[in-house]
Design a protein around this motif. Structure first.
Motif, PDB file in Angstrom:
ATOM      1  N   PHE A 227      35.620  18.664 -33.929  1.00  0.00           N
ATOM      2  CA  PHE A 227      36.292  18.069 -35.085  1.00  0.00           C
ATOM      3  C   PHE A 227      36.532  16.574 -34.895  1.00  0.00           C
ATOM      4  O   PHE A 227      37.442  15.998 -35.498  1.00  0.00           O
ATOM      5  CB  PHE A 227      37.603  18.816 -35.352  1.00  0.00           C
ATOM      6  N   ILE A 228      35.683  15.956 -34.077  1.00  0.00           N
ATOM      7  CA  ILE A 228      35.845  14.532 -33.833  1.00  0.00           C
ATOM      8  C   ILE A 228      35.574  13.712 -35.083  1.00  0.00           C
ATOM      9  O   ILE A 228      36.230  12.689 -35.344  1.00  0.00           O
ATOM     10  CB  ILE A 228      34.926  14.079 -32.661  1.00  0.00           C
ATOM     11  N   ARG A 229      34.633  14.160 -35.915  1.00  0.00           N
ATOM     12  CA  ARG A 229      34.312  13.382 -37.116  1.00  0.00           C
ATOM     13  C   ARG A 229      35.502  13.276 -38.070  1.00  0.00           C
ATOM     14  O   ARG A 229      35.861  12.150 -38.467  1.00  0.00           O
ATOM     15  CB  ARG A 229      33.094  13.971 -37.821  1.00  0.00           C
ATOM     16  N   PRO A 230      36.121  14.387 -38.488  1.00  0.00           N
ATOM     17  CA  PRO A 230      37.265  14.225 -39.396  1.00  0.00           C
ATOM     18  C   PRO A 230      38.423  13.451 -38.788  1.00  0.00           C
ATOM     19  O   PRO A 230      39.174  12.779 -39.518  1.00  0.00           O
ATOM     20  CB  PRO A 230      37.674  15.667 -39.721  1.00  0.00           C
ATOM     21  N   VAL A 231      38.591  13.504 -37.477  1.00  0.00           N
ATOM     22  CA  VAL A 231      39.640  12.708 -36.841  1.00  0.00           C
ATOM     23  C   VAL A 231      39.311  11.223 -36.955  1.00  0.00           C
ATOM     24  O   VAL A 231      40.168  10.393 -37.295  1.00  0.00           O
ATOM     25  CB  VAL A 231      39.827  13.116 -35.365  1.00  0.00           C
ATOM     26  N   LEU A 232      38.076  10.848 -36.699  1.00  0.00           N
ATOM     27  CA  LEU A 232      37.666   9.451 -36.829  1.00  0.00           C
ATOM     28  C   LEU A 232      37.752   8.982 -38.278  1.00  0.00           C
ATOM     29  O   LEU A 232      38.056   7.811 -38.546  1.00  0.00           O
ATOM     30  CB  LEU A 232      36.241   9.265 -36.302  1.00  0.00           C
ATOM     31  N   GLU A 233      37.504   9.890 -39.207  1.00  0.00           N
ATOM     32  CA  GLU A 233      37.505   9.516 -40.622  1.00  0.00           C
ATOM     33  C   GLU A 233      38.916   9.352 -41.194  1.00  0.00           C
ATOM     34  O   GLU A 233      39.068   9.001 -42.376  1.00  0.00           O
ATOM     35  CB  GLU A 233      36.723  10.552 -41.436  1.00  0.00           C
ATOM     36  N   ILE A 243      30.037   6.669 -37.704  1.00  0.00           N
ATOM     37  CA  ILE A 243      30.074   8.002 -37.090  1.00  0.00           C
ATOM     38  C   ILE A 243      28.851   8.200 -36.203  1.00  0.00           C
ATOM     39  O   ILE A 243      28.958   8.688 -35.066  1.00  0.00           O
ATOM     40  CB  ILE A 243      30.126   9.101 -38.174  1.00  0.00           C
ATOM     41  N   VAL A 244      27.691   7.818 -36.702  1.00  0.00           N
ATOM     42  CA  VAL A 244      26.456   7.933 -35.913  1.00  0.00           C
ATOM     43  C   VAL A 244      26.562   7.097 -34.643  1.00  0.00           C
ATOM     44  O   VAL A 244      26.204   7.542 -33.546  1.00  0.00           O
ATOM     45  CB  VAL A 244      25.232   7.508 -36.757  1.00  0.00           C
ATOM     46  N   ILE A 245      27.064   5.870 -34.797  1.00  0.00           N
ATOM     47  CA  ILE A 245      27.221   4.991 -33.637  1.00  0.00           C
ATOM     48  C   ILE A 245      28.195   5.599 -32.629  1.00  0.00           C
ATOM     49  O   ILE A 245      27.944   5.592 -31.419  1.00  0.00           O
ATOM     50  CB  ILE A 245      27.715   3.600 -34.081  1.00  0.00           C
ATOM     51  N   ALA A 246      29.297   6.161 -33.131  1.00  0.00           N
ATOM     52  CA  ALA A 246      30.303   6.754 -32.252  1.00  0.00           C
ATOM     53  C   ALA A 246      29.732   7.917 -31.458  1.00  0.00           C
ATOM     54  O   ALA A 246      29.943   8.031 -30.239  1.00  0.00           O
ATOM     55  CB  ALA A 246      31.506   7.211 -33.064  1.00  0.00           C
ATOM     56  N   LEU A 247      28.986   8.784 -32.134  1.00  0.00           N
ATOM     57  CA  LEU A 247      28.395   9.932 -31.443  1.00  0.00           C
ATOM     58  C   LEU A 247      27.323   9.488 -30.459  1.00  0.00           C
ATOM     59  O   LEU A 247      27.161  10.090 -29.386  1.00  0.00           O
ATOM     60  CB  LEU A 247      27.816  10.912 -32.466  1.00  0.00           C
ATOM     61  N   ALA A 248      26.589   8.431 -30.816  1.00  0.00           N
ATOM     62  CA  ALA A 248      25.574   7.911 -29.903  1.00  0.00           C
ATOM     63  C   ALA A 248      26.220   7.316 -28.655  1.00  0.00           C
ATOM     64  O   ALA A 248      25.725   7.506 -27.532  1.00  0.00           O
ATOM     65  CB  ALA A 248      24.725   6.862 -30.608  1.00  0.00           C
ATOM     66  N   VAL A 249      27.345   6.615 -28.845  1.00  0.00           N
ATOM     67  CA  VAL A 249      28.074   6.065 -27.693  1.00  0.00           C
ATOM     68  C   VAL A 249      28.530   7.192 -26.777  1.00  0.00           C
ATOM     69  O   VAL A 249      28.377   7.113 -25.546  1.00  0.00           O
ATOM     70  CB  VAL A 249      29.281   5.230 -28.178  1.00  0.00           C
TER      71      VAL A 249
END
Length: 388
Positions: A227-233, A243-249
């Motif tokens: 659930f990292i995406r909804p937390v970041l959003e 989001i793509v950049i965050a997951l790539a990092v």
């Protein structure tokens, strides 16, 4: 009989195998919407395909020594990579969810066997001087599958459709099988494990402790990371590109962490685990606060990703050191514990997220991982020895 010189090609063949199964397992994450639209189902039902795969992988992984018996391990790896390719073909041509779900069952079976086998193959393909690096390379397939396999598959789907992505996965599975046939030596097994010996690793204190630590860190990590995406959003400045950049990092630092922590694990599995568990606990606890600032969130995700990247190789090193004599059966059971904990963490995380929101979920996940850190601090991987 002299020990043959160490070669990297068999190890890389196993690494490619783990990369193939992990990429196939995770692919629906990036393709849920087009899959749901094509099969005329709700996205939530499409998401259940991950649960199906995880449950099957957990059960099959634990039973791998019994399923394979005395079958040559190279032959087994090739056979289940071929099954993986067939399952991806079935995914590509599915027009009903029932067919797609069947394909996910087959992928789960393939993943369970391949992942469970890979943990024990490192010790058979490398001598003592190279075993740590061999295990790190094998488990880099998992990290690279998450950071490169999923984005590449999603890119293929964006360019040519989601079915093409599964055709590409089928080709990857077939190539991995061919490479394994060419690069790997025969790996005969004379010992047969019966159902009565399936749970013998649990009777070893050091191995059992490794399983407990595994369950805690995987449940905590996947409960949060799912659930990292909804937390970041929660930050209104967060865009899909970010989001793509965050997951790539997260993924790229995970690869670095795999090799950095893997080097430590070869000398001291306990030290490696203490560093990795601390990083995951701190990362999950900080991410709700960090989400308010993009740069801070990326920094925390890099820290968290590097820590999680080394978990697989560190835990495998703990299991191996705890009892080298049962490395195949203990690695198979470990894979079952790992995959079962993924399913538990994702399911529990979803329930908590819906009831309480992202911040309580992340803090609870951090607490679960911290408990694993305390157990690691108080334990040693060396098994108990009974004095005569």
């Amino acid at each position: 009989m002299p020990t043959p010189p160490f070669r990297w090609s068999p190890v890389l063949a196993v690494a490619l195998s783990t990369f193939s199964v992990v990429t196939a397992e995770m692919m629906p994450v990036g393709l849920l919407t087009p899959i749901a639209d094509a099969l005329d189902i709700a996205p939530g039902l499409a998401g259940m395909s991950l649960t199906i795969t995880g449950i099957m992988a957990a059960v099959v992984a634990a039973l791998t020594p019994v399923i394979l018996g005395r079958l040559d391990r190279r032959t087994a790896l090739i056979a289940f990579l071929i099954l993986l390719a067939v399952a991806n073909v079935l995914s590509a041509v599915a027009t009903m969810f029932a067919v797609f779900a069947l394909a996910r069952v087959l992928i789960g079976i393939s993943m369970g066997i391949v992942w469970a086998s890979s943990g024990g193959l490192g010790a058979r393909l490398a001598d003592a001087a190279h075993i740590a690096r061999a295990m790190t390379a094998i488990f880099s397939g998992v990290s690279i599958g998450m950071v490169l396999g999923l984005p590449l598959g999603t890119l293929i789907a964006n360019l040519a459709g989601w079915r093409t992505a599964f055709w590409a996965l089928a080709a990857l599975g077939a190539f991995a099988a061919i490479f394994a046939r060419i690069a790997m030596p025969a790996l005969p097994t004379t010992k047969r494990t019966g159902l009565d010996g399936l749970f013998s690793p649990w009777r070893d204190r050091g191995v059992r402790t490794g399983y407990i630590i595994t369950a805690l860190v995987v449940i905590g990590h996947f409960g949060a990371y799912t659930f990292i995406r909804p937390v970041l959003e929660t930050n209104p400045e967060t865009t899909p590109t970010l989001i793509v950049i965050a997951l790539a990092v997260f993924g790229l630092t995970g690869i670095a962490g795999n090799f950095a922590i893997g080097a430590v694990a070869g000398k001291s599995p306990r030290t490696a685990l203490l560093w990795a568990l601390a990083g995951i606990a701190i990362g999950t606890a900080l991410i709700p606060l960090a989400a308010t600032h993009t740069w801070f969130a990326l920094l925390v995700l890099a820290f968290w990703g590097a820590a999680y990247g080394g978990i697989g190789v560190a835990l495998q090193a703990w299991i191996r050191v705890a009892n080298p004599a049962m490395v195949e059966s203990s690695s198979s059971m470990w894979s079952g514990v790992f995959n079962g904990s993924i399913a538990i963490g994702s399911l529990a995380g979803g329930l908590i997220f819906d009831l309480a929101g992202g911040t309580p979920l992340m803090l609870l996940a951090a607490l679960i991982v911290a408990i694993g850190w305390v157990i690691t601090l108080a334990s040693r991987p060396v098994r108990e020895r009974v004095s005569a």
